[in-house]
Structure formats: structure tokens, C-alpha cells
Design a protein around this motif. Sequence first.
Motif, short mmCIF file in Angstrom:
data_model
loop_
_atom_site.label_atom_id
_atom_site.label_comp_id
_atom_site.label_asym_id
_atom_site.label_seq_id
_atom_site.Cartn_x
_atom_site.Cartn_y
_atom_site.Cartn_z
N ALA A 141 0.87 -1.20 0.22
CA ALA A 141 0.01 -0.01 0.09
C ALA A 141 0.76 1.15 -0.14
CB ALA A 141 -1.03 0.10 1.27
N MET A 142 1.81 1.27 0.73
CA MET A 142 2.84 2.46 0.83
C MET A 142 3.39 2.62 -0.49
SD MET A 142 2.69 3.79 3.75
CE MET A 142 3.94 4.98 3.22
N TYR A 143 4.05 1.60 -1.28
CA TYR A 143 4.55 1.76 -2.64
C TYR A 143 3.35 2.33 -3.61
CZ TYR A 143 9.09 0.07 -1.60
OH TYR A 143 10.33 0.05 -1.11
N LEU A 144 2.36 2.02 -3.45
CA LEU A 144 1.18 2.51 -4.36
C LEU A 144 0.55 3.70 -4.03
CD1 LEU A 144 -0.73 -0.94 -4.56
CD2 LEU A 144 0.67 0.01 -6.30
N LEU A 145 1.05 4.42 -3.05
CA LEU A 145 0.45 5.86 -2.79
C LEU A 145 0.70 6.75 -4.03
CD1 LEU A 145 2.11 6.49 0.58
CD2 LEU A 145 -0.38 6.32 -0.05
N PRO A 146 -0.71 7.33 -4.52
CA PRO A 146 -0.22 8.09 -5.61
C PRO A 146 0.41 9.49 -5.73
CG PRO A 146 -2.49 8.45 -4.42
CD PRO A 146 -1.76 7.56 -3.64
N GLU A 147 0.43 10.00 -4.66
CA GLU A 147 1.36 11.27 -4.36
C GLU A 147 2.80 11.00 -3.99
OE1 GLU A 147 -0.62 14.44 -4.35
OE2 GLU A 147 -2.57 13.91 -4.71
N LYS A 148 3.59 12.19 -4.03
CA LYS A 148 4.88 12.17 -3.59
C LYS A 148 4.94 12.93 -2.06
CE LYS A 148 7.92 11.74 -7.56
NZ LYS A 148 9.12 12.68 -8.26
N PHE A 149 5.71 12.69 -1.36
CA PHE A 149 5.88 13.71 -0.08
C PHE A 149 6.53 14.91 -0.60
CE2 PHE A 149 5.00 9.67 1.61
CZ PHE A 149 4.64 9.90 2.96
N SER A 150 6.54 16.01 0.50
CA SER A 150 7.34 17.03 0.14
C SER A 150 8.53 16.64 0.90
CB SER A 150 6.56 18.48 0.73
OG SER A 150 6.28 18.13 1.93
#
Length: 172
Positions: A141-150
Motif C-alpha cells: 500500500a505504501m508503494y502504491l501511494l498516488p502522490e509524492k511527499f514534500s
Amino acid sequence: MLNNEFKKKFDLEKEVPKKIGIKKDFSEFMMKLDSIQNTAFIGTLIKVKNREDLASRTHKSSSQFASENPEKTILEDQAQYPGGFNTLRKQVADLFYTEAILPDQKVIKTNVVFVVEKDGTISSVHAEGDHFAFNRQAEIAMYLLPEKFSPAIINGTAVRYRFRLPLAMNFE
């Protein structure tokens, strides 16, 4: 699209036993599709982890999280997910494939530790908990996150940042 096609077929059928058969076929098909998708996600996770392991062995010197002089480092901004912590937790929960988990307890917990890279991508995701399948699904699930962090900022420069996300899920 699949839902619509099965619904059309279901609506066109007049006989109740055949309607029940169509509904059963649809359910079985969707379960198999979910299983195939989850297998693909696990395969992707394995590839990413292997790539990260190889990269960490060849780039040992670049794995520092702060500068070499710690008394001069001031964390100006920590890494943040767009929308905040609650958005991150909700998106992880939405991406979680619970069908792969056979819970032996009502509440399953894990701590997901990962690195937010200088460009906002995540790497080195590792879930630590008592339930193996739950840990793997959390990592996927973490690798599938749709957005990048700042990224985190120290002395005006983007740096790698270690992040810890506690997760718990109720199974009833």
C-alpha cells in the motif's frame, strides 16, 4: 466496464437459476482478478525491495540522513504528505488488500518505517508487526501511494528523512 457487461448479461437473462449462475460467475471472476492483482503487487514489491537492497550495497556513502556535523543541522521542514497525516492514513487504508489477510485476532497492528527521498519518493519500506501478511500488504500500500511527499529540509537543502507510520486495522 466489467461491471456493466455482467449487469447487461444479468438483466437480459429471464430465468432465475441462470441469473444466479451469472451472479456467481461474476463474484468468482472478481475474486480471481483481485488475487491476480495482489500477486502482481507482491511481485512488484519484491522487485522494488531487491532493487533497493542492491542500491544500498553500492551506494553506502549516500545513505546518510543528515550532514556530518549534527550540531549545525536544523530541521526546517519535515517530510509531509500532500493533505497531511490523515490523508496518508486514509489512502493507505484504501489501497490495503484485506482479502489477502486471514486475521487470527480482531485488531492487527504494524509500524511502517520508510525513507522519504530528496525528490519526495519513498524507499526502504519495512513493516514491523506480528502478522506477516498484514505487514506485506502495508508495504505494498505504501508503494502504491498516488502522490509524492514534500521532502524534509535542512539548512535550505532537501534531505532524506526516515518516517514511521503506525497502522492498526479492526477485523470483525
